[in-house]
Design a protein around this motif. Sequence first.
Motif, PDB file in Angstrom:
ATOM      1  N   PRO A 190     -24.598   7.522  15.580  1.00 50.13           N
ATOM      2  CA  PRO A 190     -23.434   8.199  15.004  1.00 50.13           C
ATOM      3  C   PRO A 190     -23.820   9.553  14.430  1.00 50.13           C
ATOM      4  N   ALA A 191     -22.932  10.526  14.603  1.00 52.33           N
ATOM      5  CA  ALA A 191     -23.193  11.876  14.111  1.00 52.33           C
ATOM      6  C   ALA A 191     -23.048  11.928  12.592  1.00 52.33           C
ATOM      7  N   ALA A 192     -23.856  12.783  11.959  1.00 53.49           N
ATOM      8  CA  ALA A 192     -23.733  12.978  10.513  1.00 53.49           C
ATOM      9  C   ALA A 192     -22.398  13.649  10.194  1.00 53.49           C
ATOM     10  N   ARG A 193     -21.785  13.240   9.096  1.00 51.67           N
ATOM     11  CA  ARG A 193     -20.483  13.779   8.701  1.00 51.67           C
ATOM     12  C   ARG A 193     -20.516  14.169   7.221  1.00 51.67           C
ATOM     13  N   HIS A 194     -21.498  14.983   6.878  1.00 56.90           N
ATOM     14  CA  HIS A 194     -21.731  15.317   5.480  1.00 56.90           C
ATOM     15  C   HIS A 194     -20.535  15.975   4.816  1.00 56.90           C
ATOM     16  N   ASP A 195     -19.865  16.877   5.518  1.00 55.07           N
ATOM     17  CA  ASP A 195     -18.851  17.719   4.896  1.00 55.07           C
ATOM     18  C   ASP A 195     -17.430  17.234   5.142  1.00 55.07           C
ATOM     19  N   GLU A 196     -17.293  16.114   5.863  1.00 59.41           N
ATOM     20  CA  GLU A 196     -15.944  15.652   6.169  1.00 59.41           C
ATOM     21  C   GLU A 196     -15.324  14.949   4.972  1.00 59.41           C
ATOM     22  N   THR A 197     -13.998  14.971   4.911  1.00 58.62           N
ATOM     23  CA  THR A 197     -13.264  14.332   3.826  1.00 58.62           C
ATOM     24  C   THR A 197     -13.480  12.826   3.865  1.00 58.62           C
ATOM     25  N   THR A 198     -13.714  12.232   2.696  1.00 54.66           N
ATOM     26  CA  THR A 198     -13.898  10.787   2.619  1.00 54.66           C
ATOM     27  C   THR A 198     -12.623  10.067   3.044  1.00 54.66           C
ATOM     28  N   GLN A 199     -12.777   9.075   3.912  1.00 56.37           N
ATOM     29  CA  GLN A 199     -11.625   8.313   4.367  1.00 56.37           C
ATOM     30  C   GLN A 199     -11.230   7.292   3.307  1.00 56.37           C
ATOM     31  N   ALA A 200     -10.015   7.378   2.852  1.00 59.78           N
ATOM     32  CA  ALA A 200      -9.534   6.468   1.808  1.00 59.78           C
ATOM     33  C   ALA A 200      -9.289   5.080   2.386  1.00 59.78           C
ATOM     34  N   PRO A 201      -9.488   4.033   1.581  1.00 59.98           N
ATOM     35  CA  PRO A 201      -9.189   2.682   2.064  1.00 59.98           C
ATOM     36  C   PRO A 201      -7.690   2.512   2.264  1.00 59.98           C
ATOM     37  N   LYS A 202      -7.330   1.558   3.115  1.00 59.93           N
ATOM     38  CA  LYS A 202      -5.918   1.256   3.330  1.00 59.93           C
ATOM     39  C   LYS A 202      -5.405   0.460   2.135  1.00 59.93           C
ATOM     40  N   ILE A 203      -4.494   1.033   1.390  1.00 60.93           N
ATOM     41  CA  ILE A 203      -3.921   0.356   0.238  1.00 60.93           C
ATOM     42  C   ILE A 203      -2.627  -0.322   0.681  1.00 60.93           C
ATOM     43  N   TRP A 204      -2.544  -1.615   0.474  1.00 61.31           N
ATOM     44  CA  TRP A 204      -1.401  -2.390   0.945  1.00 61.31           C
ATOM     45  C   TRP A 204      -0.206  -2.192   0.013  1.00 61.31           C
ATOM     46  N   LYS A 205       0.969  -2.095   0.609  1.00 57.30           N
ATOM     47  CA  LYS A 205       2.192  -1.936  -0.166  1.00 57.30           C
ATOM     48  C   LYS A 205       2.636  -3.289  -0.716  1.00 57.30           C
ATOM     49  N   LEU A 206       2.901  -3.315  -2.013  1.00 58.34           N
ATOM     50  CA  LEU A 206       3.383  -4.517  -2.680  1.00 58.34           C
ATOM     51  C   LEU A 206       4.618  -4.150  -3.491  1.00 58.34           C
ATOM     52  N   SER A 207       5.588  -5.066  -3.528  1.00 57.46           N
ATOM     53  CA  SER A 207       6.725  -4.862  -4.406  1.00 57.46           C
ATOM     54  C   SER A 207       6.265  -5.059  -5.847  1.00 57.46           C
ATOM     55  N   ALA A 208       7.091  -4.654  -6.793  1.00 58.48           N
ATOM     56  CA  ALA A 208       6.730  -4.804  -8.206  1.00 58.48           C
ATOM     57  C   ALA A 208       6.523  -6.272  -8.561  1.00 58.48           C
ATOM     58  N   THR A 209       7.358  -7.146  -8.012  1.00 55.72           N
ATOM     59  CA  THR A 209       7.214  -8.575  -8.302  1.00 55.72           C
ATOM     60  C   THR A 209       5.959  -9.135  -7.663  1.00 55.72           C
ATOM     61  N   GLU A 210       5.691  -8.755  -6.415  1.00 60.41           N
ATOM     62  CA  GLU A 210       4.469  -9.212  -5.745  1.00 60.41           C
ATOM     63  C   GLU A 210       3.234  -8.765  -6.524  1.00 60.41           C
ATOM     64  N   ARG A 211       3.249  -7.531  -6.985  1.00 64.54           N
ATOM     65  CA  ARG A 211       2.090  -7.023  -7.735  1.00 64.54           C
ATOM     66  C   ARG A 211       1.884  -7.825  -9.009  1.00 64.54           C
ATOM     67  N   LEU A 212       2.957  -8.093  -9.728  1.00 65.23           N
ATOM     68  CA  LEU A 212       2.849  -8.860 -10.962  1.00 65.23           C
ATOM     69  C   LEU A 212       2.260 -10.245 -10.693  1.00 65.23           C
ATOM     70  N   VAL A 213       2.792 -10.941  -9.692  1.00 61.92           N
ATOM     71  CA  VAL A 213       2.324 -12.292  -9.382  1.00 61.92           C
ATOM     72  C   VAL A 213       0.858 -12.269  -8.966  1.00 61.92           C
ATOM     73  N   LEU A 214       0.478 -11.295  -8.152  1.00 62.58           N
ATOM     74  CA  LEU A 214      -0.894 -11.245  -7.656  1.00 62.58           C
ATOM     75  C   LEU A 214      -1.882 -10.845  -8.747  1.00 62.58           C
ATOM     76  N   VAL A 215      -1.462  -9.993  -9.670  1.00 60.97           N
ATOM     77  CA  VAL A 215      -2.340  -9.666 -10.802  1.00 60.97           C
ATOM     78  C   VAL A 215      -2.568 -10.910 -11.657  1.00 60.97           C
TER      79      VAL A 215
END
Length: 265
Positions: free
Chosen positions: A143-168
């Motif tokens: 794999p090629a070096a990618r020193h200067d490339e923007t860091t790829q953000a993780p995929k953040i899953w969409k949760l409703s407010a109620t789902e978030r509360l229950v899962l927390v």
Amino acid sequence: MREFPPRPGGARLAPDHDSLAFGVPGAAAGTIFALAIGGGITMGPREGRTLVFGRNRPDVHVCIGEDDRRVSRHQGELTHHADQWWVRSVGRIPLRLPGSRLLFPDDEPVPLATGYTPLFVRGSGRREHLMELFVAGDGDRPPAARHDETTQAPKIWKLSATERLVLVVLAQRYLYHEAHPQPLTWRQAADHLGELRAGESWGPKKVEHLVAAVRARLSRQGVAGLTREEVGEPVGNSLNHNLLRELMETTTLVPPDLRVLDGDE
């Protein structure tokens, strides 16, 4: 005792060879690279060709755990069959593959995918012996070096407010970074939610159905380990544990989310 020579189409790999995780130089598709701390070998693909690894350096292709009697002298084999390399455990202790899969001596061989696979052997005390494997595919290159490339953000899953509360609530032991966290039981989560939202009706089945819906949604989008078919019986807490680990590792849930337990939404 005899020392196995490199097979045709292969060569020795020096102990100071770069980790195979960085890729391999151009090689014919199906060529296998195997590397441990004391060196390794490459072998080209051919039906029935076998690579042997274990503690007894004079009698194996790749020596692993040379000074550790917990490792078998003949710990495992890699055999080329039907256009794939297959790993088989033949020692007294199992091999550990990615995903914490244990391969025991009586198990059927497991096929290796192209690319990188780390394989571990549990040694004495807390020792873990690593053998890196890499099966070349078409056009594999380091794999090629990618020193200067923007860091790829993780995929953040969409949760409703109620789902978030229950899962927390369900994941609070994980968010508190306890040593060996487990999800709350449905009853514990329902009781806690009843305290946080006193005007609402919360029961174990309501919590279970909401969490099951989130698992099903993420499973359809490619997250592994969220169905009974994948995990197998007995399921125990595995499905919820895998869900909460996914939500933590993608930063969908983070420790500051614990504020909701104080009624701060």
